[in-house]
Design an enzyme around this catalytic site. Structure first.
Site, mmCIF file in Angstrom:
data_model
loop_
_atom_site.group_PDB
_atom_site.id
_atom_site.type_symbol
_atom_site.label_atom_id
_atom_site.label_comp_id
_atom_site.label_asym_id
_atom_site.label_seq_id
_atom_site.Cartn_x
_atom_site.Cartn_y
_atom_site.Cartn_z
ATOM 1 N N GLU A 173 0.971 -1.156 -0.045
ATOM 2 C CA GLU A 173 0.149 0.005 -0.015
ATOM 3 C C GLU A 173 0.697 1.329 0.099
ATOM 4 O OE1 GLU A 173 -3.108 -0.323 3.138
ATOM 5 O OE2 GLU A 173 -3.964 -1.797 1.892
ATOM 6 N N GLU A 292 -5.510 -8.369 -0.418
ATOM 7 C CA GLU A 292 -6.154 -7.707 0.584
ATOM 8 C C GLU A 292 -7.884 -7.727 0.359
ATOM 9 O OE1 GLU A 292 -4.752 -5.040 3.575
ATOM 10 O OE2 GLU A 292 -2.638 -5.359 2.829
HETATM 11 O O1 AHR Z 1 -5.300 -5.934 7.030
HETATM 12 C C1 AHR Z 1 -5.190 -4.729 7.795
HETATM 13 C C2 AHR Z 1 -4.373 -3.534 7.093
HETATM 14 O O2 AHR Z 1 -5.348 -3.205 5.949
HETATM 15 C C3 AHR Z 1 -3.110 -3.931 6.506
HETATM 16 O O3 AHR Z 1 -1.939 -3.888 7.267
HETATM 17 C C4 AHR Z 1 -3.116 -2.902 5.452
HETATM 18 O O4 AHR Z 1 -1.992 -3.454 4.285
HETATM 19 C C5 AHR Z 1 -4.435 -2.394 5.036
HETATM 20 O O5 AHR Z 1 -4.585 -1.172 4.991
#
Ligand code: AHR
Length: 498
Positions: A173, A292
């Site tokens: 990210e 994610e």
């Molecule tokens: O999954 C929780 C968080 O969400 C992770 O650390 C991050 O990559 C995202 O913003």
């Protein structure tokens, strides 16, 4: 009564089912690692300190790959802190989650846990506070057989065989201002390209993931992917997508249709990647690693704020999922499968305790959240090819996405039979789903299950772990083939030849 039809034809396929669609994620965050996968004092702990109850549930969940060690955590992480004798490992501040990291678990323990769980490790690199040299060091430590300083150190630390990690995320990210070492697209693109180039000098066959956007609502969405891929196109295999959804202001209808945004996200990133490829006159195709995704009540986390006193393994992001969360979750999983031609890897964020399908009590029980079931059933029964299906369904009006079909579905077809995965988002009644399976020849329903509850906000707890779970669906008719899907439900229908 709502009515919809789905037509199955094995002549129309999207792509093979990709096992990597069923990946998950373990971050050093809250209680995901400590009292999640690892708790040496737990009654079920094995010789390495791993909870056997969690290992069993991980296997039952059907996880293929596990991304590690972050997430936001990785952007300040020094991997060297987590190797060697445990008593000599430093405690460090984790800026991402305002916690103290004890480093009792590091890369060697994680890979050992992966072997026990039967999953493929997927490693994320710190491109926030660190760079090319540290990435190369970790690669040498993990994958080089022996005979160099770092590979011999791994052997001395007890891992004779190389870890053989194929998939590597080039940071996490990096578009997010919350990320330690956040960068502009151009800055990140250059660093990712040079890191990838150097890593490929070690091993050209690695599979590398460049960071895409943290969500489709980021102000830089689209431009970020284009600029990053302009720098990295020939050097990486994947661009990542991250997306989390929650119910806002009691708007259940929009929440159940969250996959609409996920589809928009995927289509936009595919179009952007292909546009860059065309401009570069490249025949190469970039795939998506949706590494994610989940339901996450981020607004609750923002309201609570990060801990102030740097605790070890605090309770963070411990969302307790209800039926409607699981149905929304099932819709997201269906969308990932429907896009298997371009989404060839994905990671459910996360695995244990932290926005997770598996919950644990420290020293105590482990149980399946509602979201466990759609994932486990899909991982178990999706096989062969993903079929191109376009259900004909009544629509309903949502605030967030306009008109959306009541039924969202996908089907897979292979030697093991044909399986339909479907959600009914109707909040006011059941839906009769007619299955046109003429192209499959004679088939019968081998099993139909549904997951529903009179209370869409019903949850599983340690005391009542099976309140919400798939149950046999008794409402199946054979001529014509019809299955009744209860309101707000997750459904699996397995067909076989008689
Ligand atoms: O999954 C929780 C968080 O969400 C992770 O650390 C991050 O990559 C995202 O913003």
């Amino acid at each position: 009564m709502h009515q919809a039809t789905i037509t199955l034809d094995p002549a129309f396929t999207v792509a093979p089912v990709r096992r990597r669609t069923f990946g998950a994620f373990v971050e050093h965050l809250g209680r995901c690692v400590y009292t999640g996968i690892y708790e040496p004092d737990h009654p079920t702990a094995d010789d390495d300190g791993f909870r056997r109850d969690v290992l069993d549930l991980t296997r039952e969940l059907g996880v293929s790959t596990v991304r590690y060690p972050g997430g936001n955590f990785v952007s300040g992480y020094r991997w060297e802190d987590g190797i060697g004798p445990k008593e000599q490992r430093p405690r460090r501040l984790d800026l991402a989650w305002h916690s103290t990291e004890t480093n009792e678990v590091g890369v060697d323990e994680f890979v050992r846990w992966c072997r026990k769980a039967g999953v493929e490790p997927m490693m994320a690199l710190n491109l926030g506070t660190r760079g090319i040299a540290e990435a190369l060091d970790l690669l040498e430590y993990c994958n080089h057989p022996s005979g160099t300083a770092l590979s011999d150190l791994r052997v001395a630390n007890g891992a004779k065989e190389p870890h053989g990690i194929r998939m590597w995320c080039l940071g996490n990210e990096m578009d997010g201002p919350w990320q330690t070492g956040h960068k502009t697209a151009r800055e990140y693109g250059r660093l990712a390209a040079e890191t990838a180039r150097a890593m490929r000098m070690v091993d050209p066959a690695l599979e590398l993931v460049a960071c895409g956007s943290s969500s489709s609502s980021m102000p830089t969405f689209g431009a970020w992917e284009a600029e990053v891929l302009e720098e990295t196109y020939e050097l990486v295999d994947f661009i990542s997508c991250h997306a989390y959804y929650e119910e806002h202001d009691g708007d259940l209808g929009s929440f159940l249709a969250s996959d609409t945004d996920m589809q928009y996200f995927i289509s936009s990133v595919v179009a952007t990647a292909d546009h860059v490829g065309a401009r570069l006159k490249s025949r190469k195709r970039i795939d998506i690693s949706f590494d994610e995704w989940n339901v996450w009540y981020q607004s609750r986390f923002k309201d609570a704020g990060a801990p102030e006193d740097w605790p070890v393994a605090p309770r963070l992001l411990e969302d307790h999922y209800h039926l409607a969360d699981a149905v929304t979750f099932g819709g997201l999983l269906i969308t990932l499968l429907r896009n298997s031609d371009r989404v060839t890897a994905a990671s459910l964020a996360q695995l244990v305790n932290v926005i997770a399908p598996i919950m644990t009590e420290p020293g105590g029980r482990a149980w399946r959240q509602t979201t466990f079931h759609p994932f486990a059933q899909t991982s178990r029964y999706a096989s062969g090819d993903v079929l191109r299906v376009e259900p004909v369904s009544p629509l309903y009006e949502t605030k967030a996405y306009g008109e959306v079909p009541l039924v969202h579905a996908v089907a897979t077809h292979g030697e093991d039979g044909t399986t339909i995965f479907a959600v009914n988002r109707s909040m006011d009644g059941p839906l009769s789903l007619e299955i046109d399976a003429r192209a499959l020849g004679a088939v019968r329903v081998a099993e139909a299950t549904t997951m529903t509850d009179p209370d869409v906000y019903a949850r599983n707890t340690a005391d009542e772990p099976d309140r919400v779970a798939p149950r046999p669906n008794p409402d199946v008719e054979h001529e014509p083939l019809r299955v009744l899907l209860p309101p707000v439900s997750w459904n699996v229908i397995r067909l076989t030849t008689p």
